[in-house]
Scaffold this active site. Structure first.
Site, PDB file in Angstrom:
ATOM      1  N   GLU A  74       0.856  -1.213   0.000  1.00 63.49           N
ATOM      2  CA  GLU A  74       0.000   0.000   0.000  1.00 63.49           C
ATOM      3  C   GLU A  74       0.888   1.257   0.000  1.00 63.49           C
ATOM      4  O   GLU A  74       0.532   2.279   0.583  1.00 63.49           O
ATOM      5  CB  GLU A  74      -0.926   0.023   1.226  1.00 63.49           C
ATOM      6  CG  GLU A  74      -1.817  -1.196   1.378  1.00 63.49           C
ATOM      7  CD  GLU A  74      -3.051  -1.222   0.480  1.00 63.49           C
ATOM      8  OE1 GLU A  74      -3.326  -0.228  -0.218  1.00 63.49           O
ATOM      9  OE2 GLU A  74      -3.736  -2.263   0.472  1.00 63.49           O
TER      10      GLU A  74
HETATM   11  C1  LIG Z   1       3.132  -9.852   0.301  1.00 66.86           C
HETATM   12  C2  LIG Z   1       2.966  -8.810  -0.736  1.00 66.86           C
HETATM   13  C3  LIG Z   1       1.732  -8.582  -1.290  1.00 66.86           C
HETATM   14  C4  LIG Z   1       1.566  -7.604  -2.274  1.00 66.86           C
HETATM   15  N1  LIG Z   1       0.344  -7.455  -2.857  1.00 66.86           N
HETATM   16  C5  LIG Z   1       0.221  -6.651  -3.935  1.00 66.86           C
HETATM   17  C6  LIG Z   1      -0.983  -6.621  -4.702  1.00 66.86           C
HETATM   18  O1  LIG Z   1      -1.968  -7.283  -4.364  1.00 66.86           O
HETATM   19  N2  LIG Z   1      -1.062  -5.866  -5.804  1.00 66.86           N
HETATM   20  C7  LIG Z   1       0.008  -5.113  -6.202  1.00 66.86           C
HETATM   21  O2  LIG Z   1      -0.113  -4.438  -7.204  1.00 66.86           O
HETATM   22  N3  LIG Z   1       1.158  -5.098  -5.496  1.00 66.86           N
HETATM   23  C8  LIG Z   1       1.309  -5.870  -4.396  1.00 66.86           C
HETATM   24  N4  LIG Z   1       2.479  -5.894  -3.686  1.00 66.86           N
HETATM   25  C9  LIG Z   1       3.575  -5.076  -4.157  1.00 66.86           C
HETATM   26  C10 LIG Z   1       3.922  -3.930  -3.224  1.00 66.86           C
HETATM   27  O3  LIG Z   1       2.945  -2.946  -3.317  1.00 66.86           O
HETATM   28  C11 LIG Z   1       5.318  -3.437  -3.606  1.00 66.86           C
HETATM   29  O4  LIG Z   1       6.238  -4.447  -3.226  1.00 66.86           O
HETATM   30  C12 LIG Z   1       5.657  -2.152  -2.947  1.00 66.86           C
HETATM   31  O5  LIG Z   1       4.888  -1.123  -3.494  1.00 66.86           O
HETATM   32  C13 LIG Z   1       7.146  -1.807  -3.077  1.00 66.86           C
HETATM   33  O6  LIG Z   1       7.569  -1.918  -4.389  1.00 66.86           O
HETATM   34  P1  LIG Z   1       8.893  -2.721  -4.755  1.00 66.86           P
HETATM   35  O7  LIG Z   1       8.773  -4.038  -4.154  1.00 66.86           O
HETATM   36  O8  LIG Z   1       9.122  -2.616  -6.190  1.00 66.86           O
HETATM   37  O9  LIG Z   1      10.041  -1.932  -3.998  1.00 66.86           O
HETATM   38  P2  LIG Z   1      10.881  -0.704  -4.545  1.00 66.86           P
HETATM   39  O10 LIG Z   1       9.978   0.261  -5.133  1.00 66.86           O
HETATM   40  O11 LIG Z   1      11.989  -1.263  -5.374  1.00 66.86           O
HETATM   41  O12 LIG Z   1      11.447  -0.133  -3.193  1.00 66.86           O
HETATM   42  C14 LIG Z   1      12.642  -0.609  -2.578  1.00 66.86           C
HETATM   43  C15 LIG Z   1      13.012   0.349  -1.462  1.00 66.86           C
HETATM   44  O13 LIG Z   1      13.278   1.634  -2.023  1.00 66.86           O
HETATM   45  C16 LIG Z   1      12.470   2.623  -1.465  1.00 66.86           C
HETATM   46  N5  LIG Z   1      12.083   3.575  -2.480  1.00 66.86           N
HETATM   47  C17 LIG Z   1      11.602   3.317  -3.714  1.00 66.86           C
HETATM   48  N6  LIG Z   1      11.359   4.453  -4.374  1.00 66.86           N
HETATM   49  C18 LIG Z   1      11.707   5.457  -3.548  1.00 66.86           C
HETATM   50  C19 LIG Z   1      11.660   6.861  -3.637  1.00 66.86           C
HETATM   51  N7  LIG Z   1      11.201   7.496  -4.708  1.00 66.86           N
HETATM   52  N8  LIG Z   1      12.110   7.585  -2.603  1.00 66.86           N
HETATM   53  C20 LIG Z   1      12.541   6.972  -1.470  1.00 66.86           C
HETATM   54  N9  LIG Z   1      12.569   5.657  -1.321  1.00 66.86           N
HETATM   55  C21 LIG Z   1      12.165   4.887  -2.340  1.00 66.86           C
HETATM   56  C22 LIG Z   1      11.271   1.870  -0.931  1.00 66.86           C
HETATM   57  O14 LIG Z   1      10.668   2.561   0.121  1.00 66.86           O
HETATM   58  C23 LIG Z   1      11.900   0.573  -0.464  1.00 66.86           C
HETATM   59  O15 LIG Z   1      12.462   0.726   0.796  1.00 66.86           O
HETATM   60  C24 LIG Z   1       2.658  -6.820  -2.688  1.00 66.86           C
HETATM   61  C25 LIG Z   1       3.897  -7.038  -2.094  1.00 66.86           C
HETATM   62  C26 LIG Z   1       4.071  -8.020  -1.141  1.00 66.86           C
HETATM   63  C27 LIG Z   1       5.423  -8.249  -0.558  1.00 66.86           C
END
Ligand SMILES: Cc1cc2nc3c(=O)[nH]c(=O)nc-3n(C[C@H](O)[C@H](O)[C@H](O)COP(=O)(O)OP(=O)(O)OC[C@H]3O[C@@H](n4cnc5c(N)ncnc54)[C@H](O)[C@@H]3O)c2cc1C
Ligand SMILES: Cc1cc2nc3c(=O)[nH]c(=O)nc-3n(C[C@H](O)[C@H](O)[C@H](O)COP(=O)(O)OP(=O)(O)OC[C@H]3O[C@@H](n4cnc5c(N)ncnc54)[C@H](O)[C@@H]3O)c2cc1C
Lengths: 252, 595, 316
Positions: B408
């Site tokens: 979220e």
């Molecule tokens: C169990 C689980 C269920 C999920 N369910 C859903 C779902 O139903 N539908 C769906 O669409 N998604 C889902 N997700 C995805 C989830 O929303 C994303 O994993 C999340 O938004 C983070 O994206 P990412 O994993 O690509 O991390 P990244 O975006 O790669 O982030 C990695 C780190 O970098 C930081 N970061 C990234 N960008 C910035 C920025 N601009 N400034 C500062 N810090 C930054 C983040 O805070 C984090 O600490 C789920 C994930 C999990 C683990």
């Protein structure tokens, strides 16, 4: 047919009983409809669901918060509710006097009430109500069917169980074994808001209290809590047997 | 249907808590629940404790038939249709009710995630953007739990950076289908879902959402992820390869899919806040119950001060969280009650009213997920070694809570949203932040003023709150003076400001709620005092961090003098407060407001 | 007079009657302890009771062959009023607790139900009883010309029979026909050792897995220890064991020297039937099961491994 279900609001069995200055204090504790009474409500609803033309009326006697319990029962599906408001704690004998008068006013054919009260641990309400109305009673019923004016079913007795048959009007006390009470669903909760909940005062029923509660105490026995890890079963078993024989001295 | 209490409440604008003061009667609290709300809460508790809890082992073992069965039962009870319009078998009820459900269902993280992914991100896009035909076709089935829904936005290479998705959609030659290609990742409920809301870019450009039924050719659900926590909730990748989706399954307008993606998240965030409260209460209950049975040095460990401290700190956090969550969601309901219900596009109205509180929604998400983490950590700690093994629920709660800081919108992203949103509103002139900053500056420059006399038991806490507001505004002013609109790139400062802003809202909610209770809960008074002490430290530390980064030399010294002046106060005896709180909680064996 | 309604089964006076005699004699109220025997073909019972009471009233009639709450309450109320009884003792059995409220209503008397102690002091009766699923002890008083009391089974010591047989009188009762028809009776078969009286109870819950598991684990261990067998409601509902063995709120209350709970979770309703046992032992694979909270000794482990190991250890 009109069914009266007697409802009591009690401490949830899972909650701790709090005693303050020698009295049971329910303040802040989770209160629920006595489970045993819920079986009666469920049974009444099942009779109605089976197509019999039934009106289900719920009755509670007690403080204002009892209305929450009545709302729950209305939300389960009861048609209307009566609350006789009082701060007095009535034991089953005077309570039955109120129940009987309401039953008479309402021309009730069948009364359900829990087999045992989970707060006062009493079995008396159903029988006392039946006596006041000169009705037959069957207690600890675990299965029930209605055929016209006849009730048949099973109930528990001292040394087993019996199949019975009795004519309406009658009083039945309920327990586990009957259908599991339903949850109030969201649509039923919404509907219940519009149902009648009539409030009466106690004075018109002329009850007199002959019992007094002087005080309450919980004596939880201190337990030893010597719990062994059973990963090595023979070793744990040997240790347990040793403890029971030589420390507790409870087995030969 | 809504609660009459919220209908009477004064409407407040989003973000205004930082610059305006409210009275206790202006906020909604849990004590204001209507009969209907309480009954629905009770049904949810019974369902969670009697149906879900006994099945936790099966859920955690990924027995999806159990999960689906339970979702179905929840649907039968009507718990999934709260936000659904009446014409599609729903109840169109207030948001407090749906938050209560989210809270009470949260005793099992896996089930809670499956449930909220279904009713929230899974079903809401359809409710808000679906055409009559689309709703006709799917909504009743989703509302009853017969079908399960999922929301597929994230991809391997774009999670936080969701605008950057690569999944493409192209219109087929005959114009009857969109053909989707790409890969989605981390999709909750993927393994059990019947309907997916999938985001893709039409021709690689126009952001759009599509409703795709499971079993559609070209849609493949990948293998289950092996997760740290919420192991019983299904999370899989989705592979879209030449996946033909009927044209009528385009959801909303082509090119506006990102609105769908993001507007939904506000709801997801406040519900996550509510669920975190539920998870924290549950963890607290099992922790306290364990602690009072556990004997060490021949005493129950609850007689030790440092154990009591963990119990009291957790309880105060839960209390503050409850106050925060229901105040904010109550305010949303109050605002929704005012909407024009006859408007042609009712759902657009609803979104607009929720979007007004976007900053509050993000605060709920971040603050509550971190509060939850603190609680599960302390509850695990007071189990000692038994907290570290699977036999006790503390271990699972600890693992399960972790996801809340990630999905979220990660807490980093949400912190940026919090400060950024306030700045944007200020720039647009929709929030009188700049005049407020000016006022504080003027007041401060005029030199020390005697402390405002205030009556009442919480006078000291009001003083801390007033100064926390001033300090936040002062620091925001100092930071924007230095960086101007470039502040958005100073993430650490944005983050520190977000911490201050959050604490202001939380502390104010807890104080006002306690006052609204009018002495009916002495325990609430103890907890708000405890919480205020902790909260104010957070504000102070964040303030120092901001000031240290935006000034040096004399300027820094002057500003630090101001900070010292604003933060000077006599500490509460939090040791004594903590003991009293812990004793009451221990006796109750759960989180309670009644001694 | 103190009227005591005799409980009897299969030609024998029940233990509860002996307990009621003790209760009556300790009460500190005047008047002869008068036993009332209702039934059909009950001479043996009358003779046995004659050694306990000061006088015996008998109604031996065909229509009293089978218990009925209306008949019994009518009979007792009639005898009580005609004999001017100020105290009426009725057994704390399920049937006693079923018709005693009717007697209380008929006589406009308070009901001291399921009491564990009761004493009279100048017209006032003070009693103690368990409430809230037996977790609480409450002290109550009643002050009325007539009082109905049901002593809790097992709470009073059994009276010793005397050597002198009390006088017997036949009573004439006005009874109407029964309205509840019993169409079938499934009496439970009696086990070797009565659950209520055993010093050691071994009880099994759903954790034993099946009726066969119950036999192999619980019965086996009980045999080895000379113990009575108890069961949880879950086990009775599953049909693995008869209802007569059920312990708890809706079953029997036991208070043995040691209660050994095998695969029992420890729901409050179960605890209310055995929580006052002197020593509680639990075997359960869930360390968090509530039964451990009330246990003196226990093993966390699988019953299928632990119980056979205990049986083996016992023979060593
Ligand atoms: C169990 C689980 C269920 C999920 N369910 C859903 C779902 O139903 N539908 C769906 O669409 N998604 C889902 N997700 C995805 C989830 O929303 C994303 O994993 C999340 O938004 C983070 O994206 P990412 O994993 O690509 O991390 P990244 O975006 O790669 O982030 C990695 C780190 O970098 C930081 N970061 C990234 N960008 C910035 C920025 N601009 N400034 C500062 N810090 C930054 C983040 O805070 C984090 O600490 C789920 C994930 C999990 C683990
Ligand atoms: C109105 C009412 C009245 C009631 N009256 C009574 C009553 O009189 N008596 C009564 O007993 N109940 C009564 N109940 C029911 C009660 O609430 C419980 O449901 C019941 O006691 C549970 O029985 P149990 O412990 O056998 O089963 P469960 O609660 O299912 O417990 C089984 C236990 O076995 C353990 N276990 C499972 N497998 C193994 C293994 N292989 N090795 C070791 N351990 C294992 C589990 O960890 C669990 O703790 C009543 C309920 C209501 C609502």
């Amino acid at each position: 047919m009109r069914i009266l279900t007697l409802i009591r609001q009690v401490l949830d069995a899972e909650e701790t009983v709090h005693i303050r200055s020698g009295e049971i204090d329910l303040n802040g504790s989770k209160l629920v409809v006595d489970t045993m009474d819920e079986y009666g409500v469920e049974q009444a609803l099942r009779i109605r669901d089976s197509g019999v033309d039934v009106e289900v009326v719920a009755l509670a006697v007690g403080p204002e918060r009892n209305q929450e319990a009545l709302r729950t029962v209305l939300s389960m599906g009861a048609d209307r509710a009566i609350h006789v408001m009082t701060e007095l704690a009535l034991d089953p004998i005077p309570l039955s006097k109120v129940a009987a008068q309401i039953a008479q006013q309402e021309r009730i054919d069948l009364i359900f009430c829990g087999g045992q009260q989970s707060d006062w641990d009493s079995h008396a309400l159903g029988a006392a109500t039946a006596e006041r109305l000169q009705l037959p009673q069957v207690t600890w019923v675990s299965a029930l069917e209605v055929h016209g004016q006849t009730l048949t079913g099973r109930h528990d007795v001292d040394d087993g169980s019996e199949m019975f048959s009795v004519q309406l009007p009658a009083v039945i006390t309920t327990q586990q074994g009957l259908g599991e009470p339903r949850y109030p669903t969201v649509p039923n909760i919404i509907r219940a808001k519009k149902k009648e909940l009539r409030i009466e005062t106690l004075d018109q029923f002329h009850v007199d209290l002959k019992l007094n509660v002087l005080g309450a105490a919980v004596q939880a026995k201190a337990r030893l809590h010597k719990i062994l890890d059973g990963k090595d079963a023979p070793a744990a078993a040997a240790e347990l047997v040793e403890l029971l024989r030589n420390e507790a001295r409870v087995i030969p | 249907m809504s609660n009459p209490a919220t209908e009477k409440m004064r409407r407040v604008t989003g973000g205004s808590f930082l610059i305006e003061d409210l009275a206790p009667e202006d906020i909604f609290t849990l004590e204001d629940l209507s009969d209907v709300q309480r009954q629905i809460e009770r049904t949810t508790i019974d369902f969670a404790e009697k149906q879900v809890q006994p099945q936790i082992a099966a859920i955690e073992a990924k027995d999806f038939s159990v999960m689906k069965g339970l979702l179905r039962k929840a649907g039968d009870l009507g718990l999934m249709a709260i936000d659904v319009p009446q014409e599609y078998g729903g109840f169109d009820m207030d948001k407090v009710t749906s938050a209560l459900i989210a809270e009470k269902i949260a005793i099992c993280g896996s089930f809670s995630v499956a449930f909220s992914a279904h009713v929230g991100i899974g079903t809401l896009p359809l409710i808000w953007y679906g055409t009559a035909q689309q709703k006709e076709k799917y909504l009743a089935r989703l509302a009853s739990g017969e079908w399960v829904a999922a929301y597929a936005l994230s991809e391997a290479s774009s999670g936080s950076d969701a605008m950057n998705i690569r999944t493409r959609a192209t219109l087929s030659a005959d114009g009857k289908h969109y053909v989707l290609d790409g890969e989605k990742m981390w999709i909750s409920n993927a393994g059990i879902a019947n309907l997916f809301t999938v985001f893709a870019k039409i021709d690689g450009e126009k952001f759009a959402a599509f409703l795709i039924e499971s079993g559609t050719a070209g849609l493949t659900v990948g293998p289950e992820e092996h997760k740290l926590g919420i192991r019983g909730s299904s999370t899989c990748p989705l592979i879209l390869a030449d996946c033909h989706v009927p044209k009528e399954n385009l959801l909303g307008e082509a090119g506006k899919g990102h609105h769908i993606a993001f507007n939904i998240l506000n709801v997801g965030r406040y519900k996550l806040g509510a669920a975190a409260i539920g998870g924290a209460k549950y963890s607290f209950r099992s922790g306290v119950r364990y602690a009072r049975e556990r004997i060490a040095f021949s005493k129950p460990i609850t007689s030790f001060g440092l154990v009591q401290q963990m119990i009291a700190d957790s309880a105060a956090g839960i209390f503050a969280g409850e106050s925060l969550v229901y105040r904010v969601i109550g305010a949303i309901d109050a605002s929704l009650a005012e909407r024009d219900k006859t408007a042609a596009n009712n759902t657009a109205e609803i979104q607009k009213h929720i979007e007004e509180y976007a900053v509050e929604c993000s605060i709920l998400k971040v603050w509550c997920s971190e509060m939850l983490e603190r609680v599960v950590d302390q509850m695990l700690q007071l189990h000692g070694g038994y907290g570290y093994v699977e036999e006790y629920p503390a271990e699972r709660a600890y693992r399960d809570s972790r996801i809340n800081r990630i999905f979220e919108g990660t807490n980093e992203i949400n912190r940026l949203i919090i400060t950024g949103w306030m700045m944007k509103r200020a720039m647009q002139g929709r929030l009188a932040l700049l005049p407020a900053i000016q006022r504080v500056m003027d007041e401060i420059m005029a030199g020390p003023t005697p402390r405002e006399e205030r009556e009442g038991e919480l006078a000291d806490q009001h003083f801390l709150l007033a100064n926390a507001k001033k300090l936040s505004l002062f620091c925001a002013g100092a930071a924007s003076q230095k960086f101007g609109s470039g502040l958005v790139d100073e993430q650490e400062i944005m983050g520190a400001l977000a911490d201050m802003i959050m604490e202001v809202l939380v502390l104010e909610s807890a104080i006002l709620r306690t006052e609204k209770m009018q002495g009916s809960s002495p325990l609430a008074v103890l907890m708000v005092k405890c919480y205020a002490a902790r909260s104010f430290r957070v504000v102070e530390t964040a303030g120092e961090r901001v000031l240290g980064a935006v000034a040096e030399g004399d300027m820094l010294r002057t500003r630090m003098t101001i900070l010292r002046r604003l933060t000077k106060h006599e500490p509460e005896n939090t040791v004594a407060l903590g003991r009293e709180i812990a004793t009451a909680m221990t006796a109750a064996g759960r989180y309670t407001l009644q001694i | 007079m103190i009227l005591l309604v005799v409980e009897h089964a299969r030609g024998n006076v029940s233990k509860s009657t002996y307990e009621m005699v003790t209760c009556a004699r300790q009460l500190g109220r005047e008047g002869p302890v008068t036993a009332l025997v209702l039934g059909s073909g009950i001479m043996a019972v009358v003779n046995e009771v004659a050694l306990l009471a000061d006088q015996v009233l008998v109604s031996d009639r065909a229509d009293l062959a089978q218990y009925d709450s209306e008949l019994w309450s009518a009979a007792v109320a009639q005898v009580a009023s005609e004999g001017d009884a100020h105290t009426i003792l009725i057994g704390g059995s399920r049937s006693g607790r079923e018709y005693s409220p009717r007697v209380a209503v008929k006589l406009d008397a308070p009901l001291l139900e399921d009491v564990i102690s009761v004493t009279a002091e100048e017209g006032t009766l003070s009693a103690e009883r368990y409430t809230n699923l037996a977790r609480v002890t409450e002290r109550i008083t009643a002050r009325a010309p007539v009082t109905v009391i049901t002593p809790k089974q097992g709470a009073f010591a059994a009276a010793m029979p005397g050597t002198h047989a009390a006088e017997q009188f036949d009573v004439d009762l006005d009874l109407t026909a029964r309205r509840v028809q019993i169409t079938e009776k499934s009496a439970e078969k009696f086990s070797r050792i009565s659950l209520a009286e055993a010093e050691i109870v071994v009880a099994g819950g759903r954790g034993v897995g099946s009726a066969e598991g119950f036999r192999n684990l619980v019965d086996e261990l009980a045999d080895r220890l000379g113990a009575a067998v108890g069961a949880t409601r879950a086990v009775v509902d599953a049909g693995w064991r008869p209802y007569a063995e059920q312990v708890g709120q809706t079953g029997k209350t036991v208070q043995p020297k040691v209660y050994i709970a095998i695969g029992i979770s420890g729901a409050v309703q179960h605890l209310s039937g055995m929580g006052r046992s002197k020593c509680i032992v639990a075997v359960n694979r869930d360390a968090d099961a509530p039964i451990f909270k009330v246990a003196d000794y226990g093993i966390v482990g699988d019953v299928n491994q632990i119980v056979p190991a205990i049986i083996a250890a016992l023979s060593r």
